[in-house]
Design an enzyme around this catalytic site. Sequence first.
Site, PDB file in Angstrom:
ATOM      1  CG  ASN A 138      -8.663  -1.259  11.687  1.00 39.58           C
ATOM      2  OD1 ASN A 138      -7.559  -1.993  11.149  1.00 39.58           O
ATOM      3  ND2 ASN A 138      -9.145  -0.083  11.006  1.00 39.58           N
ATOM      4  CG  HIS A 147      -5.718  -2.211   8.279  1.00 43.80           C
ATOM      5  ND1 HIS A 147      -6.036  -0.925   8.796  1.00 43.80           N
ATOM      6  CD2 HIS A 147      -4.587  -2.423   8.624  1.00 43.80           C
ATOM      7  CE1 HIS A 147      -4.545  -0.393   8.859  1.00 43.80           C
ATOM      8  NE2 HIS A 147      -3.770  -1.464   8.775  1.00 43.80           N
ATOM      9  CG  ASP A 158      -0.366  -0.554   2.532  1.00 45.64           C
ATOM     10  OD1 ASP A 158       0.900  -0.495   2.739  1.00 45.64           O
ATOM     11  OD2 ASP A 158      -1.195  -0.922   3.310  1.00 45.64           O
TER      12      ASP A 158
HETATM   13  C1  GLP Z   1      -0.559  -0.118   8.527  1.00 44.19           C
HETATM   14  C2  GLP Z   1      -0.068  -0.781   7.123  1.00 44.19           C
HETATM   15  C3  GLP Z   1      -0.259  -2.353   7.068  1.00 44.19           C
HETATM   16  C4  GLP Z   1       0.227  -2.624   8.271  1.00 44.19           C
HETATM   17  C5  GLP Z   1      -0.403  -2.377   9.449  1.00 44.19           C
HETATM   18  C6  GLP Z   1       0.146  -2.639  10.697  1.00 44.19           C
HETATM   19  O1  GLP Z   1      -1.517   0.960   8.575  1.00 44.19           O
HETATM   20  N1  GLP Z   1      -1.200  -0.103   5.947  1.00 44.19           N
HETATM   21  O2  GLP Z   1       0.301  -2.634   5.734  1.00 44.19           O
HETATM   22  O3  GLP Z   1       0.614  -4.000   8.213  1.00 44.19           O
HETATM   23  O4  GLP Z   1      -1.016  -0.874   9.315  1.00 44.19           O
HETATM   24  O5  GLP Z   1       1.089  -1.499  11.076  1.00 44.19           O
HETATM   25  P1  GLP Z   1       1.941  -1.448  12.334  1.00 44.19           P
HETATM   26  O6  GLP Z   1       2.817  -2.801  12.164  1.00 44.19           O
HETATM   27  O7  GLP Z   1       2.754  -0.298  12.508  1.00 44.19           O
HETATM   28  O8  GLP Z   1       0.945  -1.966  13.707  1.00 44.19           O
END
Ligand code: GLP
Length: 244
Positions: free
Chosen positions: A136, A138, A67
Amino acid sequence: MKVRIFPSPGTAARALALDIARRVSLDPRLVLGLPTGRTSIPLYDELVALSRSRVIDFSHVTTFNLDEFLGLSADDPRSYHAFMRQHLFDHVNLSPRRTHLLNGAARDVAGECARFERAIARAGGIDFMVLGLGGNGHIGFNEPNRWLVTPTHRTRLSASTRRANAFLFGHRSGVPREALSMGMGTILQARRIVLLVTGRSKASAVRRVLSGQLTTRLPASFLQLHRDVEVWLDEAAASLVSSS
Ligand code: GLP
């Protein structure tokens, strides 16, 4: 889904880096799908270390990132492009023409998403997708919603996701409201998937992902449909998973 629990984020990252290295040695032209976010930083540190000690050779590897924020160009220091350069690309022998990220500053956003899908197809699909998990639920920027989108697309970020990404922007209000993301179909077409999750703050989302139920309100729950997916956790992220 197979679940593996490690004592710490560091041991999980080390094991995953070694697993990637082993797969690259079996198939030097491996196509990797890569996440950003804080969870992935120890993994990239380990991959850089393995590359420096010549345990892994990235010279024929291809990568696709999940992304990017809408409106940010590749040279913007707050972009995921910059994150990848800082944590991986600048330190290993990946060929720049084999590293693929969505261009958040593209004028033709739909065309950019289609270009990305074509590039994945041309590479023969993604062999090994590493995913992080949003608090959340995602994956990539596929946010909880009434529906999910199959191909790479433009998406609106939830308030909690913008909060979670504030560390890149200084404050939540600076985080773009929209992003580009691989779609759920793009992700689920990968041949092998590892969902890497660490930290107590993700424990509740992890429990729901492993619940056996599917819901578009928890995009990662769709990983349960994939035939080769593993969930790699540290003890904190696994703390609400029952051992039965
Ligand atoms: C982010 C990215 C994801 C990532 C997730 C976890 O917003 N878009 O690709 O895997 O959220 O992020 P973090 O590892 O900082 O908790």
